[in-house]
Design a protein around this motif. Structure first.
Motif, PDB file in Angstrom:
ATOM      1  N   GLU A   1       0.825  -1.207   0.000  1.00  0.00           N
ATOM      2  CA  GLU A   1       0.000   0.000   0.000  1.00  0.00           C
ATOM      3  C   GLU A   1       0.858   1.256   0.000  1.00  0.00           C
ATOM      4  O   GLU A   1       0.422   2.321  -0.431  1.00  0.00           O
ATOM      5  N   SER A   2       2.081   1.139   0.521  1.00  0.00           N
ATOM      6  CA  SER A   2       2.990   2.288   0.550  1.00  0.00           C
ATOM      7  C   SER A   2       4.428   1.786   0.520  1.00  0.00           C
ATOM      8  O   SER A   2       4.701   0.634   0.894  1.00  0.00           O
ATOM      9  N   VAL A   3       5.339   2.645   0.068  1.00  0.00           N
ATOM     10  CA  VAL A   3       6.758   2.305   0.011  1.00  0.00           C
ATOM     11  C   VAL A   3       7.570   3.487   0.516  1.00  0.00           C
ATOM     12  O   VAL A   3       7.158   4.646   0.398  1.00  0.00           O
ATOM     13  N   LEU A   4       8.730   3.195   1.074  1.00  0.00           N
ATOM     14  CA  LEU A   4       9.636   4.214   1.590  1.00  0.00           C
ATOM     15  C   LEU A   4      10.833   4.361   0.658  1.00  0.00           C
ATOM     16  O   LEU A   4      11.121   3.467  -0.153  1.00  0.00           O
ATOM     17  N   PRO A   5      11.564   5.466   0.772  1.00  0.00           N
ATOM     18  CA  PRO A   5      12.708   5.676  -0.126  1.00  0.00           C
ATOM     19  C   PRO A   5      13.830   4.677   0.128  1.00  0.00           C
ATOM     20  O   PRO A   5      14.013   4.196   1.248  1.00  0.00           O
ATOM     21  N   GLY A   6      14.551   4.363  -0.952  1.00  0.00           N
ATOM     22  CA  GLY A   6      15.732   3.522  -0.831  1.00  0.00           C
ATOM     23  C   GLY A   6      15.616   2.169  -1.484  1.00  0.00           C
ATOM     24  O   GLY A   6      16.623   1.508  -1.715  1.00  0.00           O
ATOM     25  N   GLY A   7      14.405   1.709  -1.789  1.00  0.00           N
ATOM     26  CA  GLY A   7      14.233   0.377  -2.354  1.00  0.00           C
ATOM     27  C   GLY A   7      13.810   0.405  -3.802  1.00  0.00           C
ATOM     28  O   GLY A   7      13.416   1.436  -4.348  1.00  0.00           O
ATOM     29  N   ARG A   8      13.881  -0.770  -4.415  1.00  0.00           N
ATOM     30  CA  ARG A   8      13.392  -0.936  -5.772  1.00  0.00           C
ATOM     31  C   ARG A   8      11.863  -0.974  -5.743  1.00  0.00           C
ATOM     32  O   ARG A   8      11.257  -1.647  -4.916  1.00  0.00           O
ATOM     33  N   VAL A   9      11.242  -0.235  -6.654  1.00  0.00           N
ATOM     34  CA  VAL A   9       9.785  -0.094  -6.651  1.00  0.00           C
ATOM     35  C   VAL A   9       9.259  -0.236  -8.075  1.00  0.00           C
ATOM     36  O   VAL A   9       9.876   0.271  -9.023  1.00  0.00           O
ATOM     37  N   ALA A  10       8.130  -0.921  -8.195  1.00  0.00           N
ATOM     38  CA  ALA A  10       7.386  -0.960  -9.456  1.00  0.00           C
ATOM     39  C   ALA A  10       6.078  -0.215  -9.253  1.00  0.00           C
ATOM     40  O   ALA A  10       5.350  -0.477  -8.288  1.00  0.00           O
ATOM     41  N   LEU A  11       5.792   0.720 -10.139  1.00  0.00           N
ATOM     42  CA  LEU A  11       4.568   1.519 -10.064  1.00  0.00           C
ATOM     43  C   LEU A  11       3.651   1.141 -11.211  1.00  0.00           C
ATOM     44  O   LEU A  11       4.069   1.167 -12.376  1.00  0.00           O
ATOM     45  N   ASN A  12       2.409   0.818 -10.899  1.00  0.00           N
ATOM     46  CA  ASN A  12       1.376   0.634 -11.915  1.00  0.00           C
ATOM     47  C   ASN A  12       0.659   1.975 -12.071  1.00  0.00           C
ATOM     48  O   ASN A  12       0.025   2.451 -11.127  1.00  0.00           O
ATOM     49  N   LEU A  13       0.815   2.600 -13.236  1.00  0.00           N
ATOM     50  CA  LEU A  13       0.308   3.951 -13.453  1.00  0.00           C
ATOM     51  C   LEU A  13      -0.999   3.924 -14.229  1.00  0.00           C
ATOM     52  O   LEU A  13      -1.145   3.175 -15.207  1.00  0.00           O
ATOM     53  N   ALA A  14      -1.927   4.767 -13.809  1.00  0.00           N
ATOM     54  CA  ALA A  14      -3.236   4.841 -14.456  1.00  0.00           C
ATOM     55  C   ALA A  14      -3.231   5.862 -15.586  1.00  0.00           C
ATOM     56  O   ALA A  14      -2.583   6.912 -15.496  1.00  0.00           O
ATOM     57  N   ASN A  15      -3.951   5.544 -16.650  1.00  0.00           N
ATOM     58  CA  ASN A  15      -4.219   6.485 -17.752  1.00  0.00           C
ATOM     59  C   ASN A  15      -2.963   6.997 -18.436  1.00  0.00           C
ATOM     60  O   ASN A  15      -2.906   8.162 -18.859  1.00  0.00           O
ATOM     61  N   VAL A  16      -1.945   6.152 -18.539  1.00  0.00           N
ATOM     62  CA  VAL A  16      -0.721   6.526 -19.247  1.00  0.00           C
ATOM     63  C   VAL A  16      -0.373   5.415 -20.219  1.00  0.00           C
ATOM     64  O   VAL A  16      -0.328   4.235 -19.830  1.00  0.00           O
ATOM     65  N   ALA A  17      -0.125   5.755 -21.461  1.00  0.00           N
ATOM     66  CA  ALA A  17       0.242   4.756 -22.462  1.00  0.00           C
ATOM     67  C   ALA A  17       1.707   4.372 -22.315  1.00  0.00           C
ATOM     68  O   ALA A  17       2.552   5.224 -22.005  1.00  0.00           O
ATOM     69  N   ARG A  18       1.988   3.119 -22.548  1.00  0.00           N
ATOM     70  CA  ARG A  18       3.386   2.643 -22.513  1.00  0.00           C
ATOM     71  C   ARG A  18       4.262   3.443 -23.466  1.00  0.00           C
ATOM     72  O   ARG A  18       5.408   3.770 -23.146  1.00  0.00           O
ATOM     73  N   SER A  19       3.721   3.808 -24.609  1.00  0.00           N
ATOM     74  CA  SER A  19       4.506   4.520 -25.626  1.00  0.00           C
ATOM     75  C   SER A  19       4.844   5.949 -25.227  1.00  0.00           C
ATOM     76  O   SER A  19       5.718   6.576 -25.833  1.00  0.00           O
ATOM     77  N   ASP A  20       4.156   6.490 -24.194  1.00  0.00           N
ATOM     78  CA  ASP A  20       4.408   7.868 -23.768  1.00  0.00           C
ATOM     79  C   ASP A  20       5.595   7.980 -22.817  1.00  0.00           C
ATOM     80  O   ASP A  20       6.041   9.095 -22.510  1.00  0.00           O
ATOM     81  N   LEU A  21       6.094   6.839 -22.309  1.00  0.00           N
ATOM     82  CA  LEU A  21       7.139   6.854 -21.292  1.00  0.00           C
ATOM     83  C   LEU A  21       8.397   6.169 -21.805  1.00  0.00           C
ATOM     84  O   LEU A  21       8.362   5.390 -22.756  1.00  0.00           O
ATOM     85  N   ALA A  22       9.520   6.474 -21.146  1.00  0.00           N
ATOM     86  CA  ALA A  22      10.796   5.876 -21.535  1.00  0.00           C
ATOM     87  C   ALA A  22      11.764   5.953 -20.368  1.00  0.00           C
ATOM     88  O   ALA A  22      11.547   6.697 -19.399  1.00  0.00           O
ATOM     89  N   ARG A  23      12.818   5.160 -20.443  1.00  0.00           N
ATOM     90  CA  ARG A  23      13.897   5.265 -19.465  1.00  0.00           C
ATOM     91  C   ARG A  23      14.391   6.711 -19.432  1.00  0.00           C
ATOM     92  O   ARG A  23      14.573   7.335 -20.483  1.00  0.00           O
ATOM     93  N   GLY A  24      14.622   7.212 -18.246  1.00  0.00           N
ATOM     94  CA  GLY A  24      15.048   8.606 -18.104  1.00  0.00           C
ATOM     95  C   GLY A  24      13.954   9.520 -17.590  1.00  0.00           C
ATOM     96  O   GLY A  24      14.230  10.610 -17.095  1.00  0.00           O
ATOM     97  N   ASN A  25      12.676   9.087 -17.723  1.00  0.00           N
ATOM     98  CA  ASN A  25      11.594   9.860 -17.107  1.00  0.00           C
ATOM     99  C   ASN A  25      11.701   9.780 -15.587  1.00  0.00           C
ATOM    100  O   ASN A  25      12.357   8.890 -15.044  1.00  0.00           O
ATOM    101  N   VAL A  26      11.047  10.712 -14.917  1.00  0.00           N
ATOM    102  CA  VAL A  26      11.029  10.729 -13.456  1.00  0.00           C
ATOM    103  C   VAL A  26       9.579  10.840 -12.995  1.00  0.00           C
ATOM    104  O   VAL A  26       8.843  11.709 -13.468  1.00  0.00           O
ATOM    105  N   VAL A  27       9.184   9.962 -12.082  1.00  0.00           N
ATOM    106  CA  VAL A  27       7.837  10.012 -11.504  1.00  0.00           C
ATOM    107  C   VAL A  27       7.933  10.690 -10.142  1.00  0.00           C
ATOM    108  O   VAL A  27       8.764  10.317  -9.301  1.00  0.00           O
ATOM    109  N   ALA A  28       7.090  11.689  -9.923  1.00  0.00           N
ATOM    110  CA  ALA A  28       7.112  12.431  -8.662  1.00  0.00           C
ATOM    111  C   ALA A  28       5.721  12.960  -8.386  1.00  0.00           C
ATOM    112  O   ALA A  28       4.785  12.759  -9.174  1.00  0.00           O
ATOM    113  N   ARG A  29       5.570  13.645  -7.267  1.00  0.00           N
ATOM    114  CA  ARG A  29       4.297  14.272  -6.946  1.00  0.00           C
ATOM    115  C   ARG A  29       4.102  15.502  -7.834  1.00  0.00           C
ATOM    116  O   ARG A  29       5.079  16.167  -8.197  1.00  0.00           O
TER     117      ARG A  29
END
Length: 619
Positions: A196-224
């Motif tokens: 339900e939640s994760v803390l900084p420092g670990g490997r994390v996989a995020l399932n993102l809503a309403n975003v196409a796979r083709s819109d993202l790439a290595r080098g992007n940054v996910v943040a608030r």
């Protein structure tokens, strides 16, 4: 052979789970290696015992040194293929090579995946290293440099990376930078465990809503949303590797690697014409496309052809101005930022847009106040920590707060001086005007509207400025516009000669109340500025284009015409002319003025009572 990043996890003897990022070893895949090496707490430098130190080993070690990875262990693999004497020679060679690097003195362990030799010792050593590692800081500004993007049927788009600087929760709104794509965390996973939640420092996989796979790439940054700001410039301290082979020249084209980002850039040397191997310099990196970075981030610099790592360093400012070279104040500020305490970082963020004296008269963005979240972002501190620091600095008189905006005390004092100077200068230049328009004042100070409102409120509370009651510019006898400001106690004043002319002019208005001089005639008698002052003071009232009445005549005329209209139910132009014993030249503008005030309602050639009353428009 590993050619791209690999990911796994391991449970240590004490039960602690650790994430492992397997990076390519071959020199042809250094770019992939750099995408995975950022954000790690410890390194395992793997060297084959039967081969010893190879060219790619040297580059990997240089990268670890430039990134200042704090801890590590050297693993001599294939120990079963060499004898003990050879193993000792390789161990000595590696120990000697580590001496000038951050991994000097690191444990060197011989292992064999085939026989299992040394594996228990390796696990124990890793546990000791990680137990000695400080907990990752949580500054409530989570960011996930994306190193892998994929999609799964039924889940949609998934990104992975090492979470930094803050935690995330399922359901939180997020933003993908630098594109600015808004999304939401549908699911979180670490080591294949749904969380339900994760803390900084670990490997994390995020399932993102309403975003196409083709819109993202290595080098992007996910943040608030809104917590990061893409930049095309950053200031940094750059160290050139001693074995880089040649000096680095000003404006050299390089590739910059930070987090999982790879961005072409030019190196602007700020304190030297060329950087010699083994030396460091202050640089401003001009990026070819926006990067998402934070203060204290480490970065690597490579030349694109032939591909080679030449240096790296630490970012000290992610939103700098464009600097001219060899400027001592700029270099001094960078030194201070490099060594700054949290208090100093907050003050530096408040002073970053301080204009020079007199600058605000010529530019549209002179003074800036900052919101709490902006200060926290620029200082790379948590908001609650930033708030505590600001309150402490406020009690010490080192910062000033105007509404929701914070200023360095020095900036506030400069702003106050300039704000008062503009008004005083206006009074000197236009002694017959009641004050300067608030909009002109705001524009010349370079303040945004909301900020200008807060600043004026503080200056008014402190008795330094005040609003002016404007009487007559719009035709009503007392309209409080709040649109003019002045120094308290200032009042327009006429010279003796001007006052004599004013008395003569006003006498004409009294003698001919409804056929007085028009504006051009009045200006010919006393001057344009004097007439404007009389209108501003309310002694004269402007009606239409060029028609003036005295305040008394104006009030009386409206009352007489309204009374006639209410008595007879209507009034015509001819009847209004007869009521005031004037001419169409004056009565038409006056009736049109009454129409505009909704005192009258025109129906053809007649006017009937409107919705407004005389009392709501004239005192």
């Amino acid at each position: 052979m590993t050619i791209d990043l690999g990911f796994a996890w391991l449970k240590l003897p004490g039960g602690q789970e650790v994430s492992i990022v397997d990076v390519p070893g071959h020199e042809s895949f250094i770019k992939n290696m750099l995408a995975g090496v950022g954000g790690i707490d410890a390194a395992m430098l793997v060297i084959a015992a039967d081969e010893g130190i190879m060219p790619q080993t040297r580059e990997h070690l240089a990268i670890l040194d430039l990134l200042q990875v704090p801890r590590g262990v050297v693993v001599l693999t294939k120990a079963d293929l060499v004898d003990e004497e050879w193993l000792e020679l390789v161990r000595d060679e590696v120990a000697e090579y580590l001496k000038p690097t951050i991994l000097a003195g690191a444990p060197i362990l011989a292992v064999s995946a085939y026989t299992g030799q040394g594996l228990p010792e390796l696990l124990k050593t890793l546990e000791e290293l990680l137990n000695a590692t400080s907990t990752r800081k949580n500054i409530a500004r989570p960011r996930l440099p994306v190193d892998r993007v994929f999609s799964l049927t039924g889940f949609g788009t998934i990104v992975t990376g090492t979470l930094l600087d803050g935690g995330l929760q399922v359901g939180q709104e997020v933003e993908i930078y630098p594109q600015g794509i808004k999304s939401r965390v549908r699911g979180l996973q670490s080591h294949k465990q749904q969380l339900e939640s994760v803390l900084p420092g670990g490997r994390v996989a995020l399932n993102l809503a309403n975003v196409a796979r083709s819109d993202l790439a290595r080098g992007n940054v996910v943040a608030r949303p809104g917590q990061l700001q893409p930049t095309l410039l950053f200031d940094a301290r750059l160290r050139l590797l001693a074995d880089s082979g040649r000096p680095l020249l000003h404006n050299t084209s390089v590739d910059v690697y930070t987090g999982s980002q790879e961005i072409p850039a030019r190196v602007r040397l700020l304190d030297t014409n060329e950087l010699q191997p083994g030396d460091s310099a202050w640089v401003q990196m001009r990026l070819s496309r926006p990067a998402v970075v934070a203060r204290r981030d480490r970065f690597i610099v490579r030349i694109p052809s032939p591909g080679a790592t030449i240096g790296g360093g630490e970012i000290v400012d992610v939103t700098p101005r464009y600097h001219r070279r060899f400027q001592k104040p700029v270099l001094s500020t960078l030194e201070q930022l490099m060594q700054a305490t949290p208090d100093e970082l907050v003050l530096a963020s408040l002073e970053r847009r301080k204009p020079s004296r007199g600058e605000t008269a010529h530019v549209a963005s002179g003074f800036s106040g900052y919101l709490l979240e902006e200060i926290a972002k620029q200082s790379n501190l948590a908001q609650d920590v930033t708030q505590q620091i600001l309150e402490s600095l406020l009690s010490e008189g080192r910062v000033y707060k105007a509404g929701v905006y914070w200023f360095a005390q020095t900036v506030w004092e400069m702003l106050t001086d300039e704000a008062l100077h503009l008004v005083k200068e206006f009074h000197q230049q236009y002694p017959l005007r009641s004050g300067i328009s608030k909009e002109e004042w705001r524009t010349r100070l370079g303040l945004q509207s909301r900020l200008a409102t807060e600043v004026f409120a503080r200056l008014q509370e402190n008795g330094l400025l005040e609003s002016v009651e404007n009487r007559g510019g719009g035709g009503s006898a007392a309209v409080r516009t709040g649109g003019l400001i002045r120094i308290p106690g200032f009042h327009p004043h006429f010279t003796a000669a001007q006052q004599q002319q004013v008395d003569q002019l006003l006498q004409l208005f009294r003698e001919h109340p409804y056929t007085p001089p028009v504006r051009s005639e009045a200006e010919a008698m006393v001057g344009t500025d004097v007439v404007s002052a009389l209108i501003e003071q309310g002694q004269l009232v402007k009606i239409g284009d060029g028609i003036l009445f005295s305040h008394t005549a104006y009030s009386t005329a409206l009352s007489k015409l309204a009374a006639y209209m209410h008595e007879h139910g209507k009034i015509t132009v001819a009847e209004a002319r007869d009521v005031l014993e004037t001419t169409r030249k004056y009565i038409l503008p006056l009736l049109e003025h009454m129409d505009a005030l909704r005192i009258t309602h025109r129906m053809g050639d007649e006017r009937t009572p409107g919705t407004a009353h005389i009392g709501s428009s004239v005192e």
